[in-house]
Design a protein around this motif. Structure first.
Motif, short mmCIF file in Angstrom:
data_model
loop_
_atom_site.label_atom_id
_atom_site.label_comp_id
_atom_site.label_asym_id
_atom_site.label_seq_id
_atom_site.Cartn_x
_atom_site.Cartn_y
_atom_site.Cartn_z
N GLU A 129 2.24 13.18 6.67
CA GLU A 129 1.97 11.73 6.70
C GLU A 129 2.82 11.04 7.77
N TYR A 187 8.14 2.32 9.55
CA TYR A 187 7.35 2.98 8.51
C TYR A 187 8.12 2.89 7.20
N GLU A 188 7.58 2.09 6.29
CA GLU A 188 8.30 1.73 5.06
C GLU A 188 8.82 2.94 4.29
N LYS A 189 7.96 3.94 4.11
CA LYS A 189 8.35 5.11 3.30
C LYS A 189 9.53 5.85 3.92
N LYS A 248 0.82 -1.21 0.00
CA LYS A 248 0.00 0.00 0.00
C LYS A 248 0.85 1.27 0.00
N ASP A 249 1.96 1.23 0.76
CA ASP A 249 2.80 2.42 0.88
C ASP A 249 3.83 2.57 -0.24
N THR A 250 4.13 1.47 -0.92
CA THR A 250 5.23 1.52 -1.89
C THR A 250 4.78 1.43 -3.35
N PHE A 269 1.55 9.32 11.31
CA PHE A 269 1.86 7.91 11.61
C PHE A 269 2.51 7.77 12.98
#
Length: 640
Positions: A551, A573-575, A390-392, A555
């Protein structure tokens, strides 16, 4: 216990136990397994499943849509095959209940090297675990209940011994009928033996393979006359008959028919009556021979399609229970298959650099997937593996959308697991001086092998694209991270410091407040905060920093509420994790003196280099691999 005692005790365990027919009937009254069908015994051998609530595991919940799934310990090594195994178990469950499956051939349909033969071997192994009862001396291991007439004796047996009429399935064999005549109708002269099915001795388990149109007839299934006995007996005498066919040997057990649809159709006809009516005709004019077992067949899809498209085979098609056994489509499960192969080879302790098996599994799985529309096939592979993108990758679809679009035949073609095994063998033996595997050699071997395979041009180009677009660039990132992580002793702490500082600066920037550094006392206004944030964001190419900062802060605020007011880990948090890593590893130049294997300018650089190599070895690399991979990484980065 010594190995000799161990083998002796195993031999003794499976020796025949003998009893009278009366004793057998008394046993039936106490123990219903004494007259259990082959399907019931198989179900008992498979055992109870472990029920898994996939909703409790984020990865499994995405793959199985939060359903409850069953995993069977007896099939624990069959990775990524939950659906096929559940269908096989369903077949035996329904057959054991006396439903239509009891009259059907279990047919495993799948591509070459997909695991059909391994499943068949496991089913035969399971069949050996539960004993059954047969008339002593019977060449077809027939059930003692076949000596009785269902119409005339069924009511008495059910009333006296509790044997349900549906369990009196088989008729008397010609051999038993002759013995009964010799005994003058005295059933008490028959003896009953308890037997364990055996692949080795072909007791209730047999294997039949197709010949060709010229040399195979139905005797491979039903047996034939033993010409050596014709001096003593008439041609239609049961004692002159050799009950050597696959159906004869597999009565009350399991018959495996390998590559069934390669056999001429005339050879398959006895299977129809054996499965539907519970008996089949021999080659001579004797009575029918009973069959109360399971026929397990398997072949590749091309044979099945040719057979199915022939209208003359319609009667047969209706009697086949198809279980599709496609290739594994989950890269993480495919890795487990390779690990199992290595475990059973002398390469078990050979060094295998991190990411080698994962990279191979991704390449093999990519070859098996249908190309999706408006989405990356690499993202599809990751979604199939239960990842959350979803994030990438906002263009990634749900697993169900991908499956619906691909259709039911996905996984029925592509590169086989055997192909992967051959690649692994070459990779491990690529370096003449060290039996070890690493991804750089893997990339080279894959390209070489694809050239030799002489694949269709389109397929060849597609597979090369997987290597050049997905695998190689991602490995550059991976090994770069490995090298930089080993280079930075306090990697985690360093990352967390950048994370905490970024979150604090972004929070104050959003609120338009000045921030005083507690350690230096320096006061940072909104402009200064913006400059500090951009130092972290720019290496990662963040195009919309304002939205990104909001964002991240949102988070972290949510995470703090669940973490007693503490910041979450910097990799949570991936981003932002990707942004921080880009910042940490933006300057490759400072790595050069430490990671290169050239002569060092100072004792300090030499010590740092040795520490770097030691940390890489701790991460699973050999010293030779550290050198190869570091030089490869520096060469690739330089050319970019």
């Amino acid at each position: 216990m010594s190995i000799f005692d161990h083998v002796q005790s195993r031999y003794e365990r499976v020796q025949q136990e003998e009893m009278s027919l009366q004793e057998y009937l008394e046993l039936c009254r106490q123990d219903r397994s004494a007259y259990a069908s082959a399907a019931e015994r198989m179900l008992a051998a498979i055992g109870e499943p472990e029920v898994i609530d996939t909703a409790k595991d984020p990865s499994l919940s995405r793959i199985f849509s939060n359903k409850l799934i069953r995993r069977y310990p007896s099939f624990a090594e069959f990775y990524g095959m939950e659906e096929a195994i559940e269908q096989i178990v369903s077949y035996f469950r329904h057959a054991a209940q006396g439903l239509e499956e009891r009259k059907q051939i279990l047919y495993l349909l799948g591509p070459v090297g997909g695991g059909k033969s391994s499943l068949a071997e496991r089913l035969k192994l399971l069949m050996e675990q539960i004993p059954f009862y047969a008339i002593k001396g019977s060449p077809v291991y027939e059930s003692p209940l076949g000596l009785f007439s269902l119409e005339e004796d069924g009511e008495v047996l059910e009333k006296e011994y509790g044997i349900p009429r549906r369990c009196m399935r088989s008729a008397m064999s010609p051999w038993a009928a002759k013995r009964l005549n010799e005994y003058g109708g005295d059933l008490s002269q028959f003896r009953v033996v308890k037997l364990y099915p055996s692949r080795l001795n072909q007791i209730a388990i047999s294997k039949t393979e197709p010949g060709d149109d010229n040399n195979q007839d139905i005797s491979a299934l039903v047996g034939k006359v033993d010409i050596r006995q014709l001096e003593l007996y008439a041609q239609d005498d049961p004692d002159a008959y050799s009950f050597s066919g696959g159906l004869c040997k597999a009565n009350q057990g399991l018959m495996e028919f390998v590559e069934m649809f390669k056999a001429p159709i005339k050879v398959l006809h006895p299977l129809l009556t054996a499965t539907q009516e519970g008996n089949y005709n021999p080659t001579e004019g004797m009575g029918a021979i009973p069959f109360d077992g399971v026929v397990l067949a398997h072949s590749n899809e091309s044979e099945w399609q040719a057979f199915r498209n022939n209208r003359n085979n319609e009667a047969f098609l209706d009697r086949v229970f198809i279980v599709k056994v496609p290739y594994c489509l989950r890269a993480s499960e495919e890795v487990k298959i390779y690990a199992k192969l290595l475990e059973h080879s002398s390469l078990n302790h050979a060094p295998c650099a991190p990411d080698t098996l994962r990279m191979l599994s991704q390449f093999i799985v990519l070859s098996r997937l249908q190309e999706p529309e408006n989405s990356s096939i690499y993202s599809k592979m990751r979604i199939y593996d239960g990842e959350n993108l979803k994030d990438t990758d906002p263009r990634a679809k749900s697993i169900q959308e991908y499956r619906d679009s691909a259709g039911v035949d996905e996984g029925m073609d592509g590169l086989s697991t055997r192909f992967a095994f051959k690649i692994l063998s070459k990779v491990f033996n690529f370096d003449a001086s060290e039996v070890a595997a690493n991804p750089v050699h893997l990339l080279y071997v894959l390209e070489q092998r694809l050239e030799q395979e002489q694949l269709p041009k389109e397929t060849h180009e597609r597979y090369l694209r997987f290597i050049k677009e997905y695998l190689a660039p991602r490995y550059v990132d991976f090994i770069g991270k490995e090298i930089q992580t080993a280079y930075l002793e306090s990697y985690s702490e360093y990352g967390q410091n950048i994370f905490d500082r970024y979150v604090t600066y972004a929070d104050f920037w959003i609120q338009d407040q000045e921030y005083r550094d507690p350690e230096t006392g320096e006061l940072l206004n909104r402009q200064s905060l913006n400059e500090e944030l951009e130092k972290i964001e720019k290496p990662a190419g963040i195009s919309n920093p304002k939205d990104f900062r909001h964002e991240v802060v949102n988070f972290v605020l949510r995470a703090r509420a669940q973490n007693n007011g503490m910041n979450p880990g910097w990799q949570s948090y991936e981003k932002l994790r990707a942004v921080i890593e880009k910042k940490m590893f933006a300057n490759t130049e400072e790595l050069l003196p430490v990671i290169s294997f050239n002569a060092k300018a100072s004792a300090s650089d030499q010590r740092k280099h040795e520490d770097f190599v030691a940390r890489m070895v701790d991460r699973g690399y050999t010293e030779k691999q550290v050198r190869l991979l570091s030089e490869w990484y520096l060469r690739v980065r330089k050319s970019q």
